[in-house]
Write a protein that holds these residues in place. Structure first.
Motif, PDB file in Angstrom:
ATOM      1  N   ASP A   3      44.190  54.275  38.343  1.00 30.91           N
ATOM      2  CA  ASP A   3      44.084  55.579  38.737  1.00 30.91           C
ATOM      3  C   ASP A   3      42.831  56.378  38.086  1.00 30.91           C
ATOM      4  O   ASP A   3      41.869  55.909  37.527  1.00 30.91           O
ATOM      5  CB  ASP A   3      44.640  55.603  36.893  1.00 30.91           C
ATOM      6  N   ARG A   4      42.692  56.992  38.728  1.00 28.60           N
ATOM      7  CA  ARG A   4      41.104  58.290  38.780  1.00 28.60           C
ATOM      8  C   ARG A   4      40.803  58.725  37.263  1.00 28.60           C
ATOM      9  O   ARG A   4      40.087  58.867  37.423  1.00 28.60           O
ATOM     10  CB  ARG A   4      40.978  59.036  39.543  1.00 28.60           C
ATOM     11  N   ARG A   5      42.012  58.530  36.697  1.00 30.49           N
ATOM     12  CA  ARG A   5      41.510  59.567  35.423  1.00 30.49           C
ATOM     13  C   ARG A   5      40.973  58.225  34.205  1.00 30.49           C
ATOM     14  O   ARG A   5      40.694  58.171  33.654  1.00 30.49           O
ATOM     15  CB  ARG A   5      43.082  60.133  34.285  1.00 30.49           C
ATOM     16  N   PHE A   6      41.199  56.697  35.219  1.00 33.50           N
ATOM     17  CA  PHE A   6      40.808  56.123  33.529  1.00 33.50           C
ATOM     18  C   PHE A   6      39.459  55.675  33.042  1.00 33.50           C
ATOM     19  O   PHE A   6      39.704  56.153  31.984  1.00 33.50           O
ATOM     20  CB  PHE A   6      41.168  54.359  34.459  1.00 33.50           C
ATOM     21  N   PRO A   7      37.992  56.269  33.922  1.00 33.97           N
ATOM     22  CA  PRO A   7      36.897  56.188  33.016  1.00 33.97           C
ATOM     23  C   PRO A   7      37.047  57.327  31.713  1.00 33.97           C
ATOM     24  O   PRO A   7      36.639  56.609  30.848  1.00 33.97           O
ATOM     25  CB  PRO A   7      36.184  56.868  34.378  1.00 33.97           C
ATOM     26  N   ASP A   8      37.485  58.665  32.230  1.00 32.81           N
ATOM     27  CA  ASP A   8      37.358  59.884  31.338  1.00 32.81           C
ATOM     28  C   ASP A   8      38.268  58.538  30.027  1.00 32.81           C
ATOM     29  O   ASP A   8      37.890  59.349  28.817  1.00 32.81           O
ATOM     30  CB  ASP A   8      37.779  61.039  31.734  1.00 32.81           C
ATOM     31  N   ALA A   9      39.473  58.458  30.525  1.00 34.20           N
ATOM     32  CA  ALA A   9      40.272  57.795  28.997  1.00 34.20           C
ATOM     33  C   ALA A   9      39.673  57.093  28.692  1.00 34.20           C
ATOM     34  O   ALA A   9      39.548  56.440  27.357  1.00 34.20           O
ATOM     35  CB  ALA A   9      41.901  57.642  29.738  1.00 34.20           C
ATOM     36  N   LEU A  10      39.435  55.814  28.671  1.00 34.34           N
ATOM     37  CA  LEU A  10      38.510  54.461  28.218  1.00 34.34           C
ATOM     38  C   LEU A  10      37.605  54.845  27.651  1.00 34.34           C
ATOM     39  O   LEU A  10      37.118  54.860  26.301  1.00 34.34           O
ATOM     40  CB  LEU A  10      37.409  54.274  29.545  1.00 34.34           C
ATOM     41  N   LEU A  11      36.582  56.049  27.730  1.00 32.56           N
ATOM     42  CA  LEU A  11      36.030  56.633  26.917  1.00 32.56           C
ATOM     43  C   LEU A  11      35.949  58.031  25.909  1.00 32.56           C
ATOM     44  O   LEU A  11      35.778  57.255  24.692  1.00 32.56           O
ATOM     45  CB  LEU A  11      34.851  57.700  28.112  1.00 32.56           C
ATOM     46  N   GLU A  12      37.348  58.063  26.124  1.00 36.75           N
ATOM     47  CA  GLU A  12      37.756  59.064  24.949  1.00 36.75           C
ATOM     48  C   GLU A  12      38.357  57.840  23.867  1.00 36.75           C
ATOM     49  O   GLU A  12      37.542  58.156  23.056  1.00 36.75           O
ATOM     50  CB  GLU A  12      38.609  59.559  25.557  1.00 36.75           C
ATOM     51  N   VAL A  13      38.772  56.881  24.851  1.00 37.20           N
ATOM     52  CA  VAL A  13      39.580  55.892  23.277  1.00 37.20           C
ATOM     53  C   VAL A  13      38.266  54.708  22.769  1.00 37.20           C
ATOM     54  O   VAL A  13      38.398  54.543  21.861  1.00 37.20           O
ATOM     55  CB  VAL A  13      40.912  54.958  23.647  1.00 37.20           C
ATOM     56  N   SER A  14      36.964  54.726  23.561  1.00 36.25           N
ATOM     57  CA  SER A  14      36.129  54.477  22.965  1.00 36.25           C
ATOM     58  C   SER A  14      35.418  54.483  21.622  1.00 36.25           C
ATOM     59  O   SER A  14      34.613  54.395  20.842  1.00 36.25           O
ATOM     60  CB  SER A  14      35.462  53.258  24.356  1.00 36.25           C
ATOM     61  N   LEU A  15      34.980  56.162  21.701  1.00 35.47           N
ATOM     62  CA  LEU A  15      34.060  56.407  21.645  1.00 35.47           C
ATOM     63  C   LEU A  15      34.380  56.614  19.537  1.00 35.47           C
ATOM     64  O   LEU A  15      33.893  56.539  18.851  1.00 35.47           O
ATOM     65  CB  LEU A  15      34.318  58.262  21.673  1.00 35.47           C
ATOM     66  N   PRO A  16      36.256  57.331  19.459  1.00 32.66           N
ATOM     67  CA  PRO A  16      35.962  56.610  18.149  1.00 32.66           C
ATOM     68  C   PRO A  16      35.907  55.220  17.287  1.00 32.66           C
ATOM     69  O   PRO A  16      35.585  55.258  16.098  1.00 32.66           O
ATOM     70  CB  PRO A  16      37.607  57.042  17.821  1.00 32.66           C
ATOM     71  N   VAL A  17      36.018  54.679  18.351  1.00 33.58           N
ATOM     72  CA  VAL A  17      35.774  52.465  17.928  1.00 33.58           C
ATOM     73  C   VAL A  17      34.754  52.458  17.384  1.00 33.58           C
ATOM     74  O   VAL A  17      34.094  52.068  16.658  1.00 33.58           O
ATOM     75  CB  VAL A  17      36.329  51.829  18.956  1.00 33.58           C
ATOM     76  N   LEU A  18      33.740  53.080  17.954  1.00 33.30           N
ATOM     77  CA  LEU A  18      32.447  53.141  18.256  1.00 33.30           C
ATOM     78  C   LEU A  18      31.263  53.933  17.135  1.00 33.30           C
ATOM     79  O   LEU A  18      30.919  53.595  16.139  1.00 33.30           O
ATOM     80  CB  LEU A  18      31.487  53.482  19.692  1.00 33.30           C
ATOM     81  N   LYS A  19      32.378  55.070  16.465  1.00 31.07           N
ATOM     82  CA  LYS A  19      31.979  55.598  15.521  1.00 31.07           C
ATOM     83  C   LYS A  19      32.138  54.902  14.507  1.00 31.07           C
ATOM     84  O   LYS A  19      31.825  54.617  13.211  1.00 31.07           O
ATOM     85  CB  LYS A  19      33.064  56.686  15.659  1.00 31.07           C
ATOM     86  N   ALA A  20      33.137  54.503  14.057  1.00 34.26           N
ATOM     87  CA  ALA A  20      33.570  53.933  13.203  1.00 34.26           C
ATOM     88  C   ALA A  20      33.068  51.876  12.931  1.00 34.26           C
ATOM     89  O   ALA A  20      32.370  51.680  11.877  1.00 34.26           O
ATOM     90  CB  ALA A  20      35.326  53.479  13.080  1.00 34.26           C
ATOM     91  N   SER A  21      32.797  51.623  14.348  1.00 36.81           N
ATOM     92  CA  SER A  21      31.670  50.249  13.998  1.00 36.81           C
ATOM     93  C   SER A  21      30.719  50.673  13.543  1.00 36.81           C
ATOM     94  O   SER A  21      29.590  49.565  13.891  1.00 36.81           O
ATOM     95  CB  SER A  21      31.762  49.375  15.257  1.00 36.81           C
ATOM     96  N   ARG A  22      29.898  52.245  14.039  1.00 31.91           N
ATOM     97  CA  ARG A  22      28.224  52.749  14.065  1.00 31.91           C
ATOM     98  C   ARG A  22      27.170  51.782  15.097  1.00 31.91           C
ATOM     99  O   ARG A  22      26.870  51.119  14.529  1.00 31.91           O
ATOM    100  CB  ARG A  22      27.937  52.343  12.248  1.00 31.91           C
ATOM    101  N   GLY A  23      28.046  51.718  16.358  1.00 35.40           N
ATOM    102  CA  GLY A  23      27.531  51.120  17.248  1.00 35.40           C
ATOM    103  C   GLY A  23      27.903  49.509  17.260  1.00 35.40           C
ATOM    104  O   GLY A  23      29.428  49.152  16.962  1.00 35.40           O
ATOM    105  N   ARG A  24      27.317  49.135  17.530  1.00 34.17           N
ATOM    106  CA  ARG A  24      26.642  47.486  17.089  1.00 34.17           C
ATOM    107  C   ARG A  24      27.859  46.755  17.984  1.00 34.17           C
ATOM    108  O   ARG A  24      28.399  45.916  17.576  1.00 34.17           O
ATOM    109  CB  ARG A  24      27.246  46.960  15.551  1.00 34.17           C
ATOM    110  N   ALA A  25      27.577  47.684  19.748  1.00 30.48           N
ATOM    111  CA  ALA A  25      28.509  47.048  19.880  1.00 30.48           C
ATOM    112  C   ALA A  25      28.511  46.254  21.114  1.00 30.48           C
ATOM    113  O   ALA A  25      27.180  46.736  22.013  1.00 30.48           O
ATOM    114  CB  ALA A  25      30.102  47.706  20.559  1.00 30.48           C
ATOM    115  N   PHE A  26      29.285  45.735  22.607  1.00 28.95           N
ATOM    116  CA  PHE A  26      28.923  45.329  23.233  1.00 28.95           C
ATOM    117  C   PHE A  26      30.048  46.243  24.523  1.00 28.95           C
ATOM    118  O   PHE A  26      31.408  46.206  23.558  1.00 28.95           O
ATOM    119  CB  PHE A  26      28.871  43.599  24.157  1.00 28.95           C
ATOM    120  N   MET A  27      30.034  46.742  25.272  1.00 28.77           N
ATOM    121  CA  MET A  27      30.452  47.033  26.536  1.00 28.77           C
ATOM    122  C   MET A  27      30.188  46.728  27.495  1.00 28.77           C
ATOM    123  O   MET A  27      30.294  46.513  28.152  1.00 28.77           O
ATOM    124  CB  MET A  27      30.783  48.921  26.387  1.00 28.77           C
TER     125      MET A  27
END
Length: 564
Positions: free
Chosen positions: A376-400
């Motif tokens: 779906d063409r909406r997927f990249p934006d949706a992926l980033l939208e759901v990832s940002l709160p997780v990265l905030k909670a993990s304080r970075g320290r992540a592999f994508m």
């Protein structure tokens, strides 16, 4: 599986094993020829006009000469000032094509020979898959051997074997190989002085490479018929064949002047033969799949076997020798049959050991809800939208981890707007340097594709979250995979469920395995592919993962990180 893992096994793991077992086994580390300085080619570097007037290249040569005066092993990894991918290494290391062997004036001091001598005397030798199969190929062709004989071979990262074997039991001709050959001919003629005018023939070959590269670059990657059925591309291939034939004729007269030109003549014959074989196999269906791949700097024409099971069976079921294959990802769930079938060893003994890590307590599997499917063409934006709160909670320290460069770059571009994290993006620095920078940087996020899905061992809090964009099915434009799927279908099988799903399960397990690397590690694995829950085959992926708690709530993720 890699040079990095060789070093890890040799310098970190084996000393511990020897200490625990209280044994004094003599252990040697042996890498491929291209990992060692060639003293002869280093001396010749100053004669190469391409480097003579370049200030940067002169500085690099000074670094190499200073190092050469001190090193005892001659391993290029010792030179921290130069990246291992730096083009200058190709000028000062040898290959099987251009090595002078026992005729080399520096033969007695050769670092490759010294490393092989140490290996011949050792009881345990650590090599990588590529060197092992190079040795198999040499023995099959009757050209000697690279490795000592063995009683037992242990393949670590054994899930890679089918892919490695596919490369070694086929053949490749590249524009890079041809340009290197042309360069070596001119340098060797300047040294051995045959008197035969070779420059015009060399120029003709180099001029013929350009149109073929341009034609292939326009297509990018695909089956051979995209080139052989296009009149302009086929004309470019035939023009290259003609110029190679002219060069071979001239070299046949020059070859008597010295061993270097004799080897250049043999390499030219080999290149001719490879190109003719590629054309011949392209014209008929058989056990070899012919295809091409072109990047900005190189075009490769490759023939790959449809199956490597017969060849691998010969290697693994060798009378009087034992083979042990180990990896965290040989089975799809509890089932080893797909892997064993690919290797032609259905009767092998198998055993599966559970992980010693406490996944139910230390890991959380997050499957975000309401995401569009990856196409779906909406997927990249949706992926980033759901990832940002997780990265905030993990304080970075992540592999994508991504399944394509296109998605990686699209997400990386958008993430640049969120400057609270230090971003490391594949392609912006060498892989090893990116990993080390990630280790040294608190609250960093690393974005990577295939090469970061495995062979990366980051323990502790530095890596507390792994986000995977989608299920890692092989790309639909992969010519070898397409041919294999067609063969399965023709045999009455189900290509998707019989091949693509088991393949992707094994790859997903590798990516997920980056998260928990030690008994004290804790973290969140986030899988962003809605098909895991919407498609029946999604269960196979989820069942293959370690037994983690599962959630669809971002609140649970935040709570997990607060509690850990």
């Amino acid at each position: 599986g890699t040079r990095h893992l060789q070093d890890q096994l040799f310098f970190r793991d084996l000393p511990v094993v020897r200490e625990v077992l209280a044994v004094t086994a003599d252990v040697a580390l042996l890498k491929g020829r291209a990992n060692y300085l060639c003293l002869y080619r280093l001396k010749q570097l100053g004669q190469d006009m391409a480097f003579r007037y370049q200030k940067q290249a002169a500085q690099k040569r000074t670094i190499l000469e200073n190092w050469a005066a001190m090193t005892s092993l001659g391993e290029i990894a010792e030179v921290g000032e130069l990246d291992e991918q730096d083009p200058i290494w190709r000028q000062v290391t040898s290959s099987s094509d251009n090595c002078l062997g026992s005729e080399c004036p520096d033969f007695r001091e050769c670092y490759v020979n010294k490393a092989r001598q140490r290996a011949m005397k050792a009881q345990v030798v650590v090599v990588n898959h590529h060197l092992f199969f190079s040795d198999v190929s040499l023995k099959e062709e009757g050209f000697g051997e690279l490795l000592p004989d063995y009683d037992v071979v242990i393949f670590d990262e054994a899930h890679q074997l089918p892919g490695v074997a596919t490369r070694f039991f086929g053949f490749t001709l590249s524009s890079y190989q041809l340009n290197e050959l042309c360069r070596d001919i001119i340098v060797t003629e300047a040294r051995e002085k045959s008197g035969v005018p070779l420059q015009d023939a060399v120029n003709s070959v180099q001029n013929a490479i350009g149109p073929l590269h341009a034609a292939a670059l326009g297509q990018g990657r695909g089956p051979s018929n995209l080139l052989t059925e296009d009149p302009a591309s086929l004309a470019a291939i035939n023009a290259l064949l003609d110029t190679l034939a002219d060069l071979e004729t001239d070299l046949s007269h020059a070859a008597t002047a010295g061993d270097g030109l004799l080897r250049c003549h043999a390499r030219t014959l080999q290149a001719q033969g490879a190109l003719l074989d590629w054309l011949e196999h392209s014209a008929r269906s058989g056990e070899l799949v012919c295809w091409f791949e072109s990047t900005q700097n190189n075009t490769r024409l490759t023939a790959s076997p449809l199956s490597v099971s017969a060849q691998m069976r010969n290697v693994l079921m060798n009378p009087g020798k034992a083979a042990i294959l180990t990896s965290a990802t040989l089975a799809a769930g509890e089932d080893f049959s797909y892997y064993l079938r690919n290797l032609g060893v259905d009767e092998a003994q198998t055993v599966r050991y559970d992980s010693p890590f406490d996944y139910p307590r230390h890991a959380l599997l997050y499957l975000p809800e309401n995401l569009p499917e990856p196409h779906d063409r909406r997927f990249p934006d949706a992926l980033l939208e759901v990832s940002l709160p997780v990265l905030k909670a993990s304080r970075g320290r992540a592999f994508m981890l991504f399944t394509s460069y296109a998605m990686l770059h699209r997400v990386a571009k958008k993430m640049r707007e969120h400057s609270q994290w230090t971003l490391f993006v594949q392609g912006e620095a060498p892989r090893g340097e990116l990993i080390e920078q990630f280790r040294r940087s608190p609250h960093a996020v690393l974005l990577g594709t295939a090469s970061f899905w495995e062979g990366v061992d980051i323990q502790g809090e530095d890596l507390s979250c792994v986000i995977i964009d989608k299920l890692p099915f092989a790309p639909p434009n992969d010519p070898v995979m397409s041919a294999r799927l067609k063969k399965v279908e023709e045999a009455g099988g189900h290509p998707f469920m019989d091949v693509q799903v088991p393949d992707a399960v094994i790859t997903l397990k590798q990516g997920a395995g980056r998260l928990i690397r030690d008994e004290e590690d804790k973290g969140v694995l986030m899988l962003c592919d809605a098909r895991l829950l919407s498609k029946a085959y999604g269960k196979k992926f989820l069942q293959a993962l370690p037994p983690m708690r599962r959630t669809a709530s971002a609140v649970d993720v935040e709570y997990f990180f607060r509690a850990n």
